[in-house]
Design a protein around this motif. Structure first.
Motif, short mmCIF file in Angstrom:
data_model
loop_
_atom_site.label_atom_id
_atom_site.label_comp_id
_atom_site.label_asym_id
_atom_site.label_seq_id
_atom_site.Cartn_x
_atom_site.Cartn_y
_atom_site.Cartn_z
N LYS A 53 28.75 -70.22 18.61
CA LYS A 53 29.65 -69.07 18.51
C LYS A 53 31.04 -69.65 18.24
N LEU B 172 24.25 -60.95 25.43
CA LEU B 172 25.33 -60.12 24.87
C LEU B 172 26.54 -60.03 25.80
N GLU B 173 26.27 -59.90 27.10
CA GLU B 173 27.36 -59.75 28.06
C GLU B 173 28.23 -61.01 28.08
N LYS C 26 30.25 -61.16 24.83
CA LYS C 26 31.37 -60.22 24.86
C LYS C 26 32.51 -60.77 25.73
N ASN C 27 32.15 -61.30 26.91
CA ASN C 27 33.19 -61.82 27.83
C ASN C 27 33.92 -63.02 27.23
N MET D 201 34.30 -63.70 23.97
CA MET D 201 35.14 -63.23 22.86
C MET D 201 36.45 -62.61 23.38
N LYS D 202 36.33 -61.76 24.39
CA LYS D 202 37.53 -61.11 24.93
C LYS D 202 38.49 -62.14 25.52
N THR E 194 28.41 -62.24 11.52
CA THR E 194 27.27 -62.62 12.36
C THR E 194 25.99 -62.61 11.53
N TYR F 182 28.85 -54.05 16.13
CA TYR F 182 28.99 -53.98 17.60
C TYR F 182 30.16 -54.85 18.06
N LEU F 183 30.31 -56.04 17.43
CA LEU F 183 31.43 -56.91 17.82
C LEU F 183 32.76 -56.24 17.50
N TYR G 50 33.15 -52.99 17.46
CA TYR G 50 33.20 -51.89 18.44
C TYR G 50 33.77 -52.37 19.78
N ILE G 51 33.45 -53.61 20.17
CA ILE G 51 33.99 -54.16 21.42
C ILE G 51 35.51 -54.06 21.44
#
Length: 458
Positions: free
Chosen positions: A17, A50-51, A54-55, A57-58, A79, A163-164, A166-167
């Motif tokens: 990633k 996924l969780e 997401k964490n 990336m943020k 992606t 989805y990314l 959308y985050i």
């Protein structure tokens, strides 16, 4: 201190990633990456966490915003495809991100093709060979049939790049390149979702379609940032070529899979092309890209291991072999196939590998002549007979002298150039949301463009 204006890109592969910052000339100025261990879905099959993704990336994005080194003006996402995230009415993720290699009941697949086949016509119209979960539309059909209670709760199904996005935006959308990558969702004749999507009421959970160049100007943590809608990685890798090359071309992206892209073919997929492994991708504007793929890198790796053991030499022996015309001449003078493939099918391959050479240089040339012949045929399938094309090759095989020499020889009517595009999909994602025009010198400056001339036949 004045800050550099940069575009941020998350480039999410199956293994690595990555996070990049590109300046206004599309030069990389910052990079971070992580590997995130897979978790298991409800059937014990490995899947993306996924969780955790997401964490990460943020955190990465928030941390970079806090520094005063860069002025981030835009962000986009690239992606892998064939992956969907299903959200409920509150925006919560309902299921694991099912791995596209996961096996699903053959009975579900059979019932689908009985209802919407025949298979050949369906594959032609959708540009998607029958591939189980690799056709992400099949995943939606499978959930509807096998997990109806879950299906009822889906408000939106988003392709992974969207989805990314959308985050960061909270806005659900669909875009062309993700819909167009062997999903079995799209009817390339109608340029709309296939009839089955409407019959099964799948369209009700697919958000509105927008162009891949769409972005949202948003206030993110108190800063105005242009946030892109994401892009499928193969289409992203193609974009810098489409934007900077004026003539018609074919791009061969080499690696485990060798994929030949033709963005300039106006003809629909024929039955013969589908039988020969052709599929469709989509450009950012919804136009079809004809593509053929072969498991070339995988086969090469296996045969290199075989040759290494057979001739008792180190595994990296092949890195030092360069093309030898005299060996080529002797082999092709009275040519016969000698290699039995493990992950390719050819009509002429023998029942088992029989080598007649005393040294590994000759055996290696034999291997490459056979493999590059298959590669050249794969390129010819997407080229058709009507146009002359430039040929660009990127990826792992660009460093293989024997491969490049043979390919330029077998496709003498094409002008072959190699490029070094390690940032291909990330750079494509940055370009997708940029207003900047690319000129013909872009590939030379950013991609180490190198021209190759076919060898002289003695």
């Amino acid at each position: 201190m004045s800050q550099n204006k940069v575009t941020a890109v998350f480039d999410i592969g199956k293994t690595n990633k990555k996070f990049f910052l590109f300046d206004e000339e599309f030069q990389e100025v910052h990079r971070e990456y992580i590997r995130i261990d897979e978790i298991k879905d409800e059937d014990g099959f490995p899947t993306e966490n996924l969780e955790a993704l997401k964490n990460w990336m943020k955190k990465v994005f928030n941390d970079i915003l806090k520094t005063d080194r860069f002025d981030i003006t835009a962000i986009n996402f690239s992606t892998y495809g064939a992956s969907l995230v299903h959200l409920d009415e509150n925006g919560n993720v309902l299921t694991p991100l099912y791995n596209y290699t996961k096996q699903i009941d053959e009975s579900v697949i059979d019932s689908f093709y009985q209802k919407y086949g025949p298979e050949e016509d369906f594959e032609q119209i959708t540009g998607s060979p029958k591939s189980g979960m690799l056709n992400s539309g099949m995943q939606l059909y499978w959930i509807k049939k096998n997990k109806p209670e879950v299906f009822k709760r889906i408000k939106y199904s988003l392709h992974l790049p969207q989805y990314l996005s959308y985050i960061f935006t909270g806005i659900p959308i669909s875009e062309y390149t993700s819909i167009g990558c062997h999903t079995a969702l799209w009817d390339y004749n109608k340029r709309d979702y296939h009839r089955w999507v409407y019959d099964e009421k799948i369209h009700l959970i697919l958000p509105p379609i927008v162009s891949t160049e769409t972005s949202f100007n948003m206030n993110y943590n108190g800063k105005r940032i242009k946030i892109g809608v994401g892009i499928h990685d193969s289409s992203a890798a193609l974009l810098p070529y489409v934007r900077s090359v004026k003539e018609d071309f074919i791009l061969v992206s080499t690696g485990t899979w060798s994929i030949s892209f033709n963005p300039f073919s106006d003809s629909k997929l024929s039955k013969e092309e589908v039988e020969n492994g052709c599929i469709n991708y989509m450009r950012i504007n919804g136009k079809a890209v004809k593509a053929s793929r072969i498991f070339l890198g995988n086969e090469y790796k296996r045969q290199i291991e075989f040759l290494s053991e057979y001739y008792k030499v180190p595994r990296d022996f092949h890195k030092n072999i360069i093309f030898d015309y005299d060996i080529y001449y002797e082999i092709t003078k009275d040519f016969e196939p000698m290699f039995r493939w493990e992950s390719l099918e050819t009509e002429t391959m023998p029942r088992k590998t029989i080598l007649k050479y005393p040294n590994i240089e000759e055996a290696y040339h034999q291997l490459m002549i056979e493999l590059v012949t298959i590669q050249a045929e794969s390129i010819k399938i997407v080229a058709g007979n009507t146009k002359s094309y430039k040929l660009f090759v990127d990826g792992g095989f660009t460093d293989n002298n024997v491969y490049i020499q043979l390919l330029s020889h077998y496709l003498r009517n094409m002008s072959l150039r190699t490029t070094k595009a390690s940032l291909g999909s990330a750079l494509g994602a940055a370009i997708a949301i940029s207003d900047k025009k690319l000129n013909s010198k872009f590939l030379k400056k950013n991609y180490s463009l190198k021209k190759h001339v076919p060898f002289i036949i003695k």
